[in-house]
Design a protein around this motif. Sequence first.
Motif, PDB file in Angstrom:
ATOM      1  N   ILE A 124       0.835  -1.207   0.000  1.00  0.00           N
ATOM      2  CA  ILE A 124       0.000   0.000   0.000  1.00  0.00           C
ATOM      3  C   ILE A 124       0.868   1.256   0.000  1.00  0.00           C
ATOM      4  N   LEU A 125       1.871   1.291   0.852  1.00  0.00           N
ATOM      5  CA  LEU A 125       2.752   2.462   0.909  1.00  0.00           C
ATOM      6  C   LEU A 125       3.439   2.676  -0.430  1.00  0.00           C
ATOM      7  N   ASP A 126       3.962   1.603  -1.021  1.00  0.00           N
ATOM      8  CA  ASP A 126       4.664   1.718  -2.301  1.00  0.00           C
ATOM      9  C   ASP A 126       3.719   2.167  -3.416  1.00  0.00           C
ATOM     10  N   ARG A 127       2.569   1.543  -3.494  1.00  0.00           N
ATOM     11  CA  ARG A 127       1.620   1.842  -4.563  1.00  0.00           C
ATOM     12  C   ARG A 127       1.108   3.280  -4.477  1.00  0.00           C
ATOM     13  N   ARG A 128       0.915   3.765  -3.265  1.00  0.00           N
ATOM     14  CA  ARG A 128       0.380   5.119  -3.090  1.00  0.00           C
ATOM     15  C   ARG A 128       1.465   6.183  -2.979  1.00  0.00           C
ATOM     16  N   GLY A 129       2.710   5.756  -2.913  1.00  0.00           N
ATOM     17  CA  GLY A 129       3.791   6.716  -2.773  1.00  0.00           C
ATOM     18  C   GLY A 129       3.803   7.396  -1.417  1.00  0.00           C
ATOM     19  N   VAL A 130       3.365   6.676  -0.401  1.00  0.00           N
ATOM     20  CA  VAL A 130       3.284   7.212   0.958  1.00  0.00           C
ATOM     21  C   VAL A 130       4.553   6.847   1.715  1.00  0.00           C
ATOM     22  N   SER A 131       5.112   7.816   2.406  1.00  0.00           N
ATOM     23  CA  SER A 131       6.352   7.562   3.144  1.00  0.00           C
ATOM     24  C   SER A 131       6.062   6.982   4.529  1.00  0.00           C
ATOM     25  N   GLN A 132       7.065   6.322   5.062  1.00  0.00           N
ATOM     26  CA  GLN A 132       6.964   5.801   6.426  1.00  0.00           C
ATOM     27  C   GLN A 132       6.803   6.949   7.420  1.00  0.00           C
ATOM     28  N   ASP A 133       7.489   8.048   7.167  1.00  0.00           N
ATOM     29  CA  ASP A 133       7.389   9.206   8.064  1.00  0.00           C
ATOM     30  C   ASP A 133       5.962   9.749   8.102  1.00  0.00           C
ATOM     31  N   TRP A 134       5.333   9.840   6.918  1.00  0.00           N
ATOM     32  CA  TRP A 134       3.950  10.329   6.865  1.00  0.00           C
ATOM     33  C   TRP A 134       3.044   9.421   7.690  1.00  0.00           C
TER      34      TRP A 134
END
Length: 130
Positions: free
Chosen positions: A11-21
């Motif tokens: 999910i993080l990779d597909r959405r381009g969401v960072s761990q920090d966010w």
Amino acid sequence: MNVFSERLRQILDRRGVSQDWLARQIHATPATVSRYLTSDRVPRGENVAAVSSALNVSADYLLGLIDDECTLKRDRRSGLDVEVSLLVSCYRKASSSDQRVIWTLLDKYMTPEERGVLQKLLEYANESAV
């Protein structure tokens, strides 16, 4: 790697969401999110719920209990359909000129009454900006 870690990573990779966010959204440290992703830590129930809410996916999906990621139909905070909530969120972040472009694209889908409402809203926004 466990199902939670795999699905969270996807999910993080597909959405381009960072761990920090994600860490900020769930009130955790980036190290905690990193441990979730590497299976070094299994989140407690309330943390699964926080991740689920932040990413707008079901906890059941994250835990591997179901295979359909898109089981949430309503945004928990606004009560709107998830898609509508996302559109509203993006619209609010757009510049006023980009918002006008969005309305231009949507014009062909509007009724005359909706166009009238929009015209009044835009006039009010222009008066407020002056």
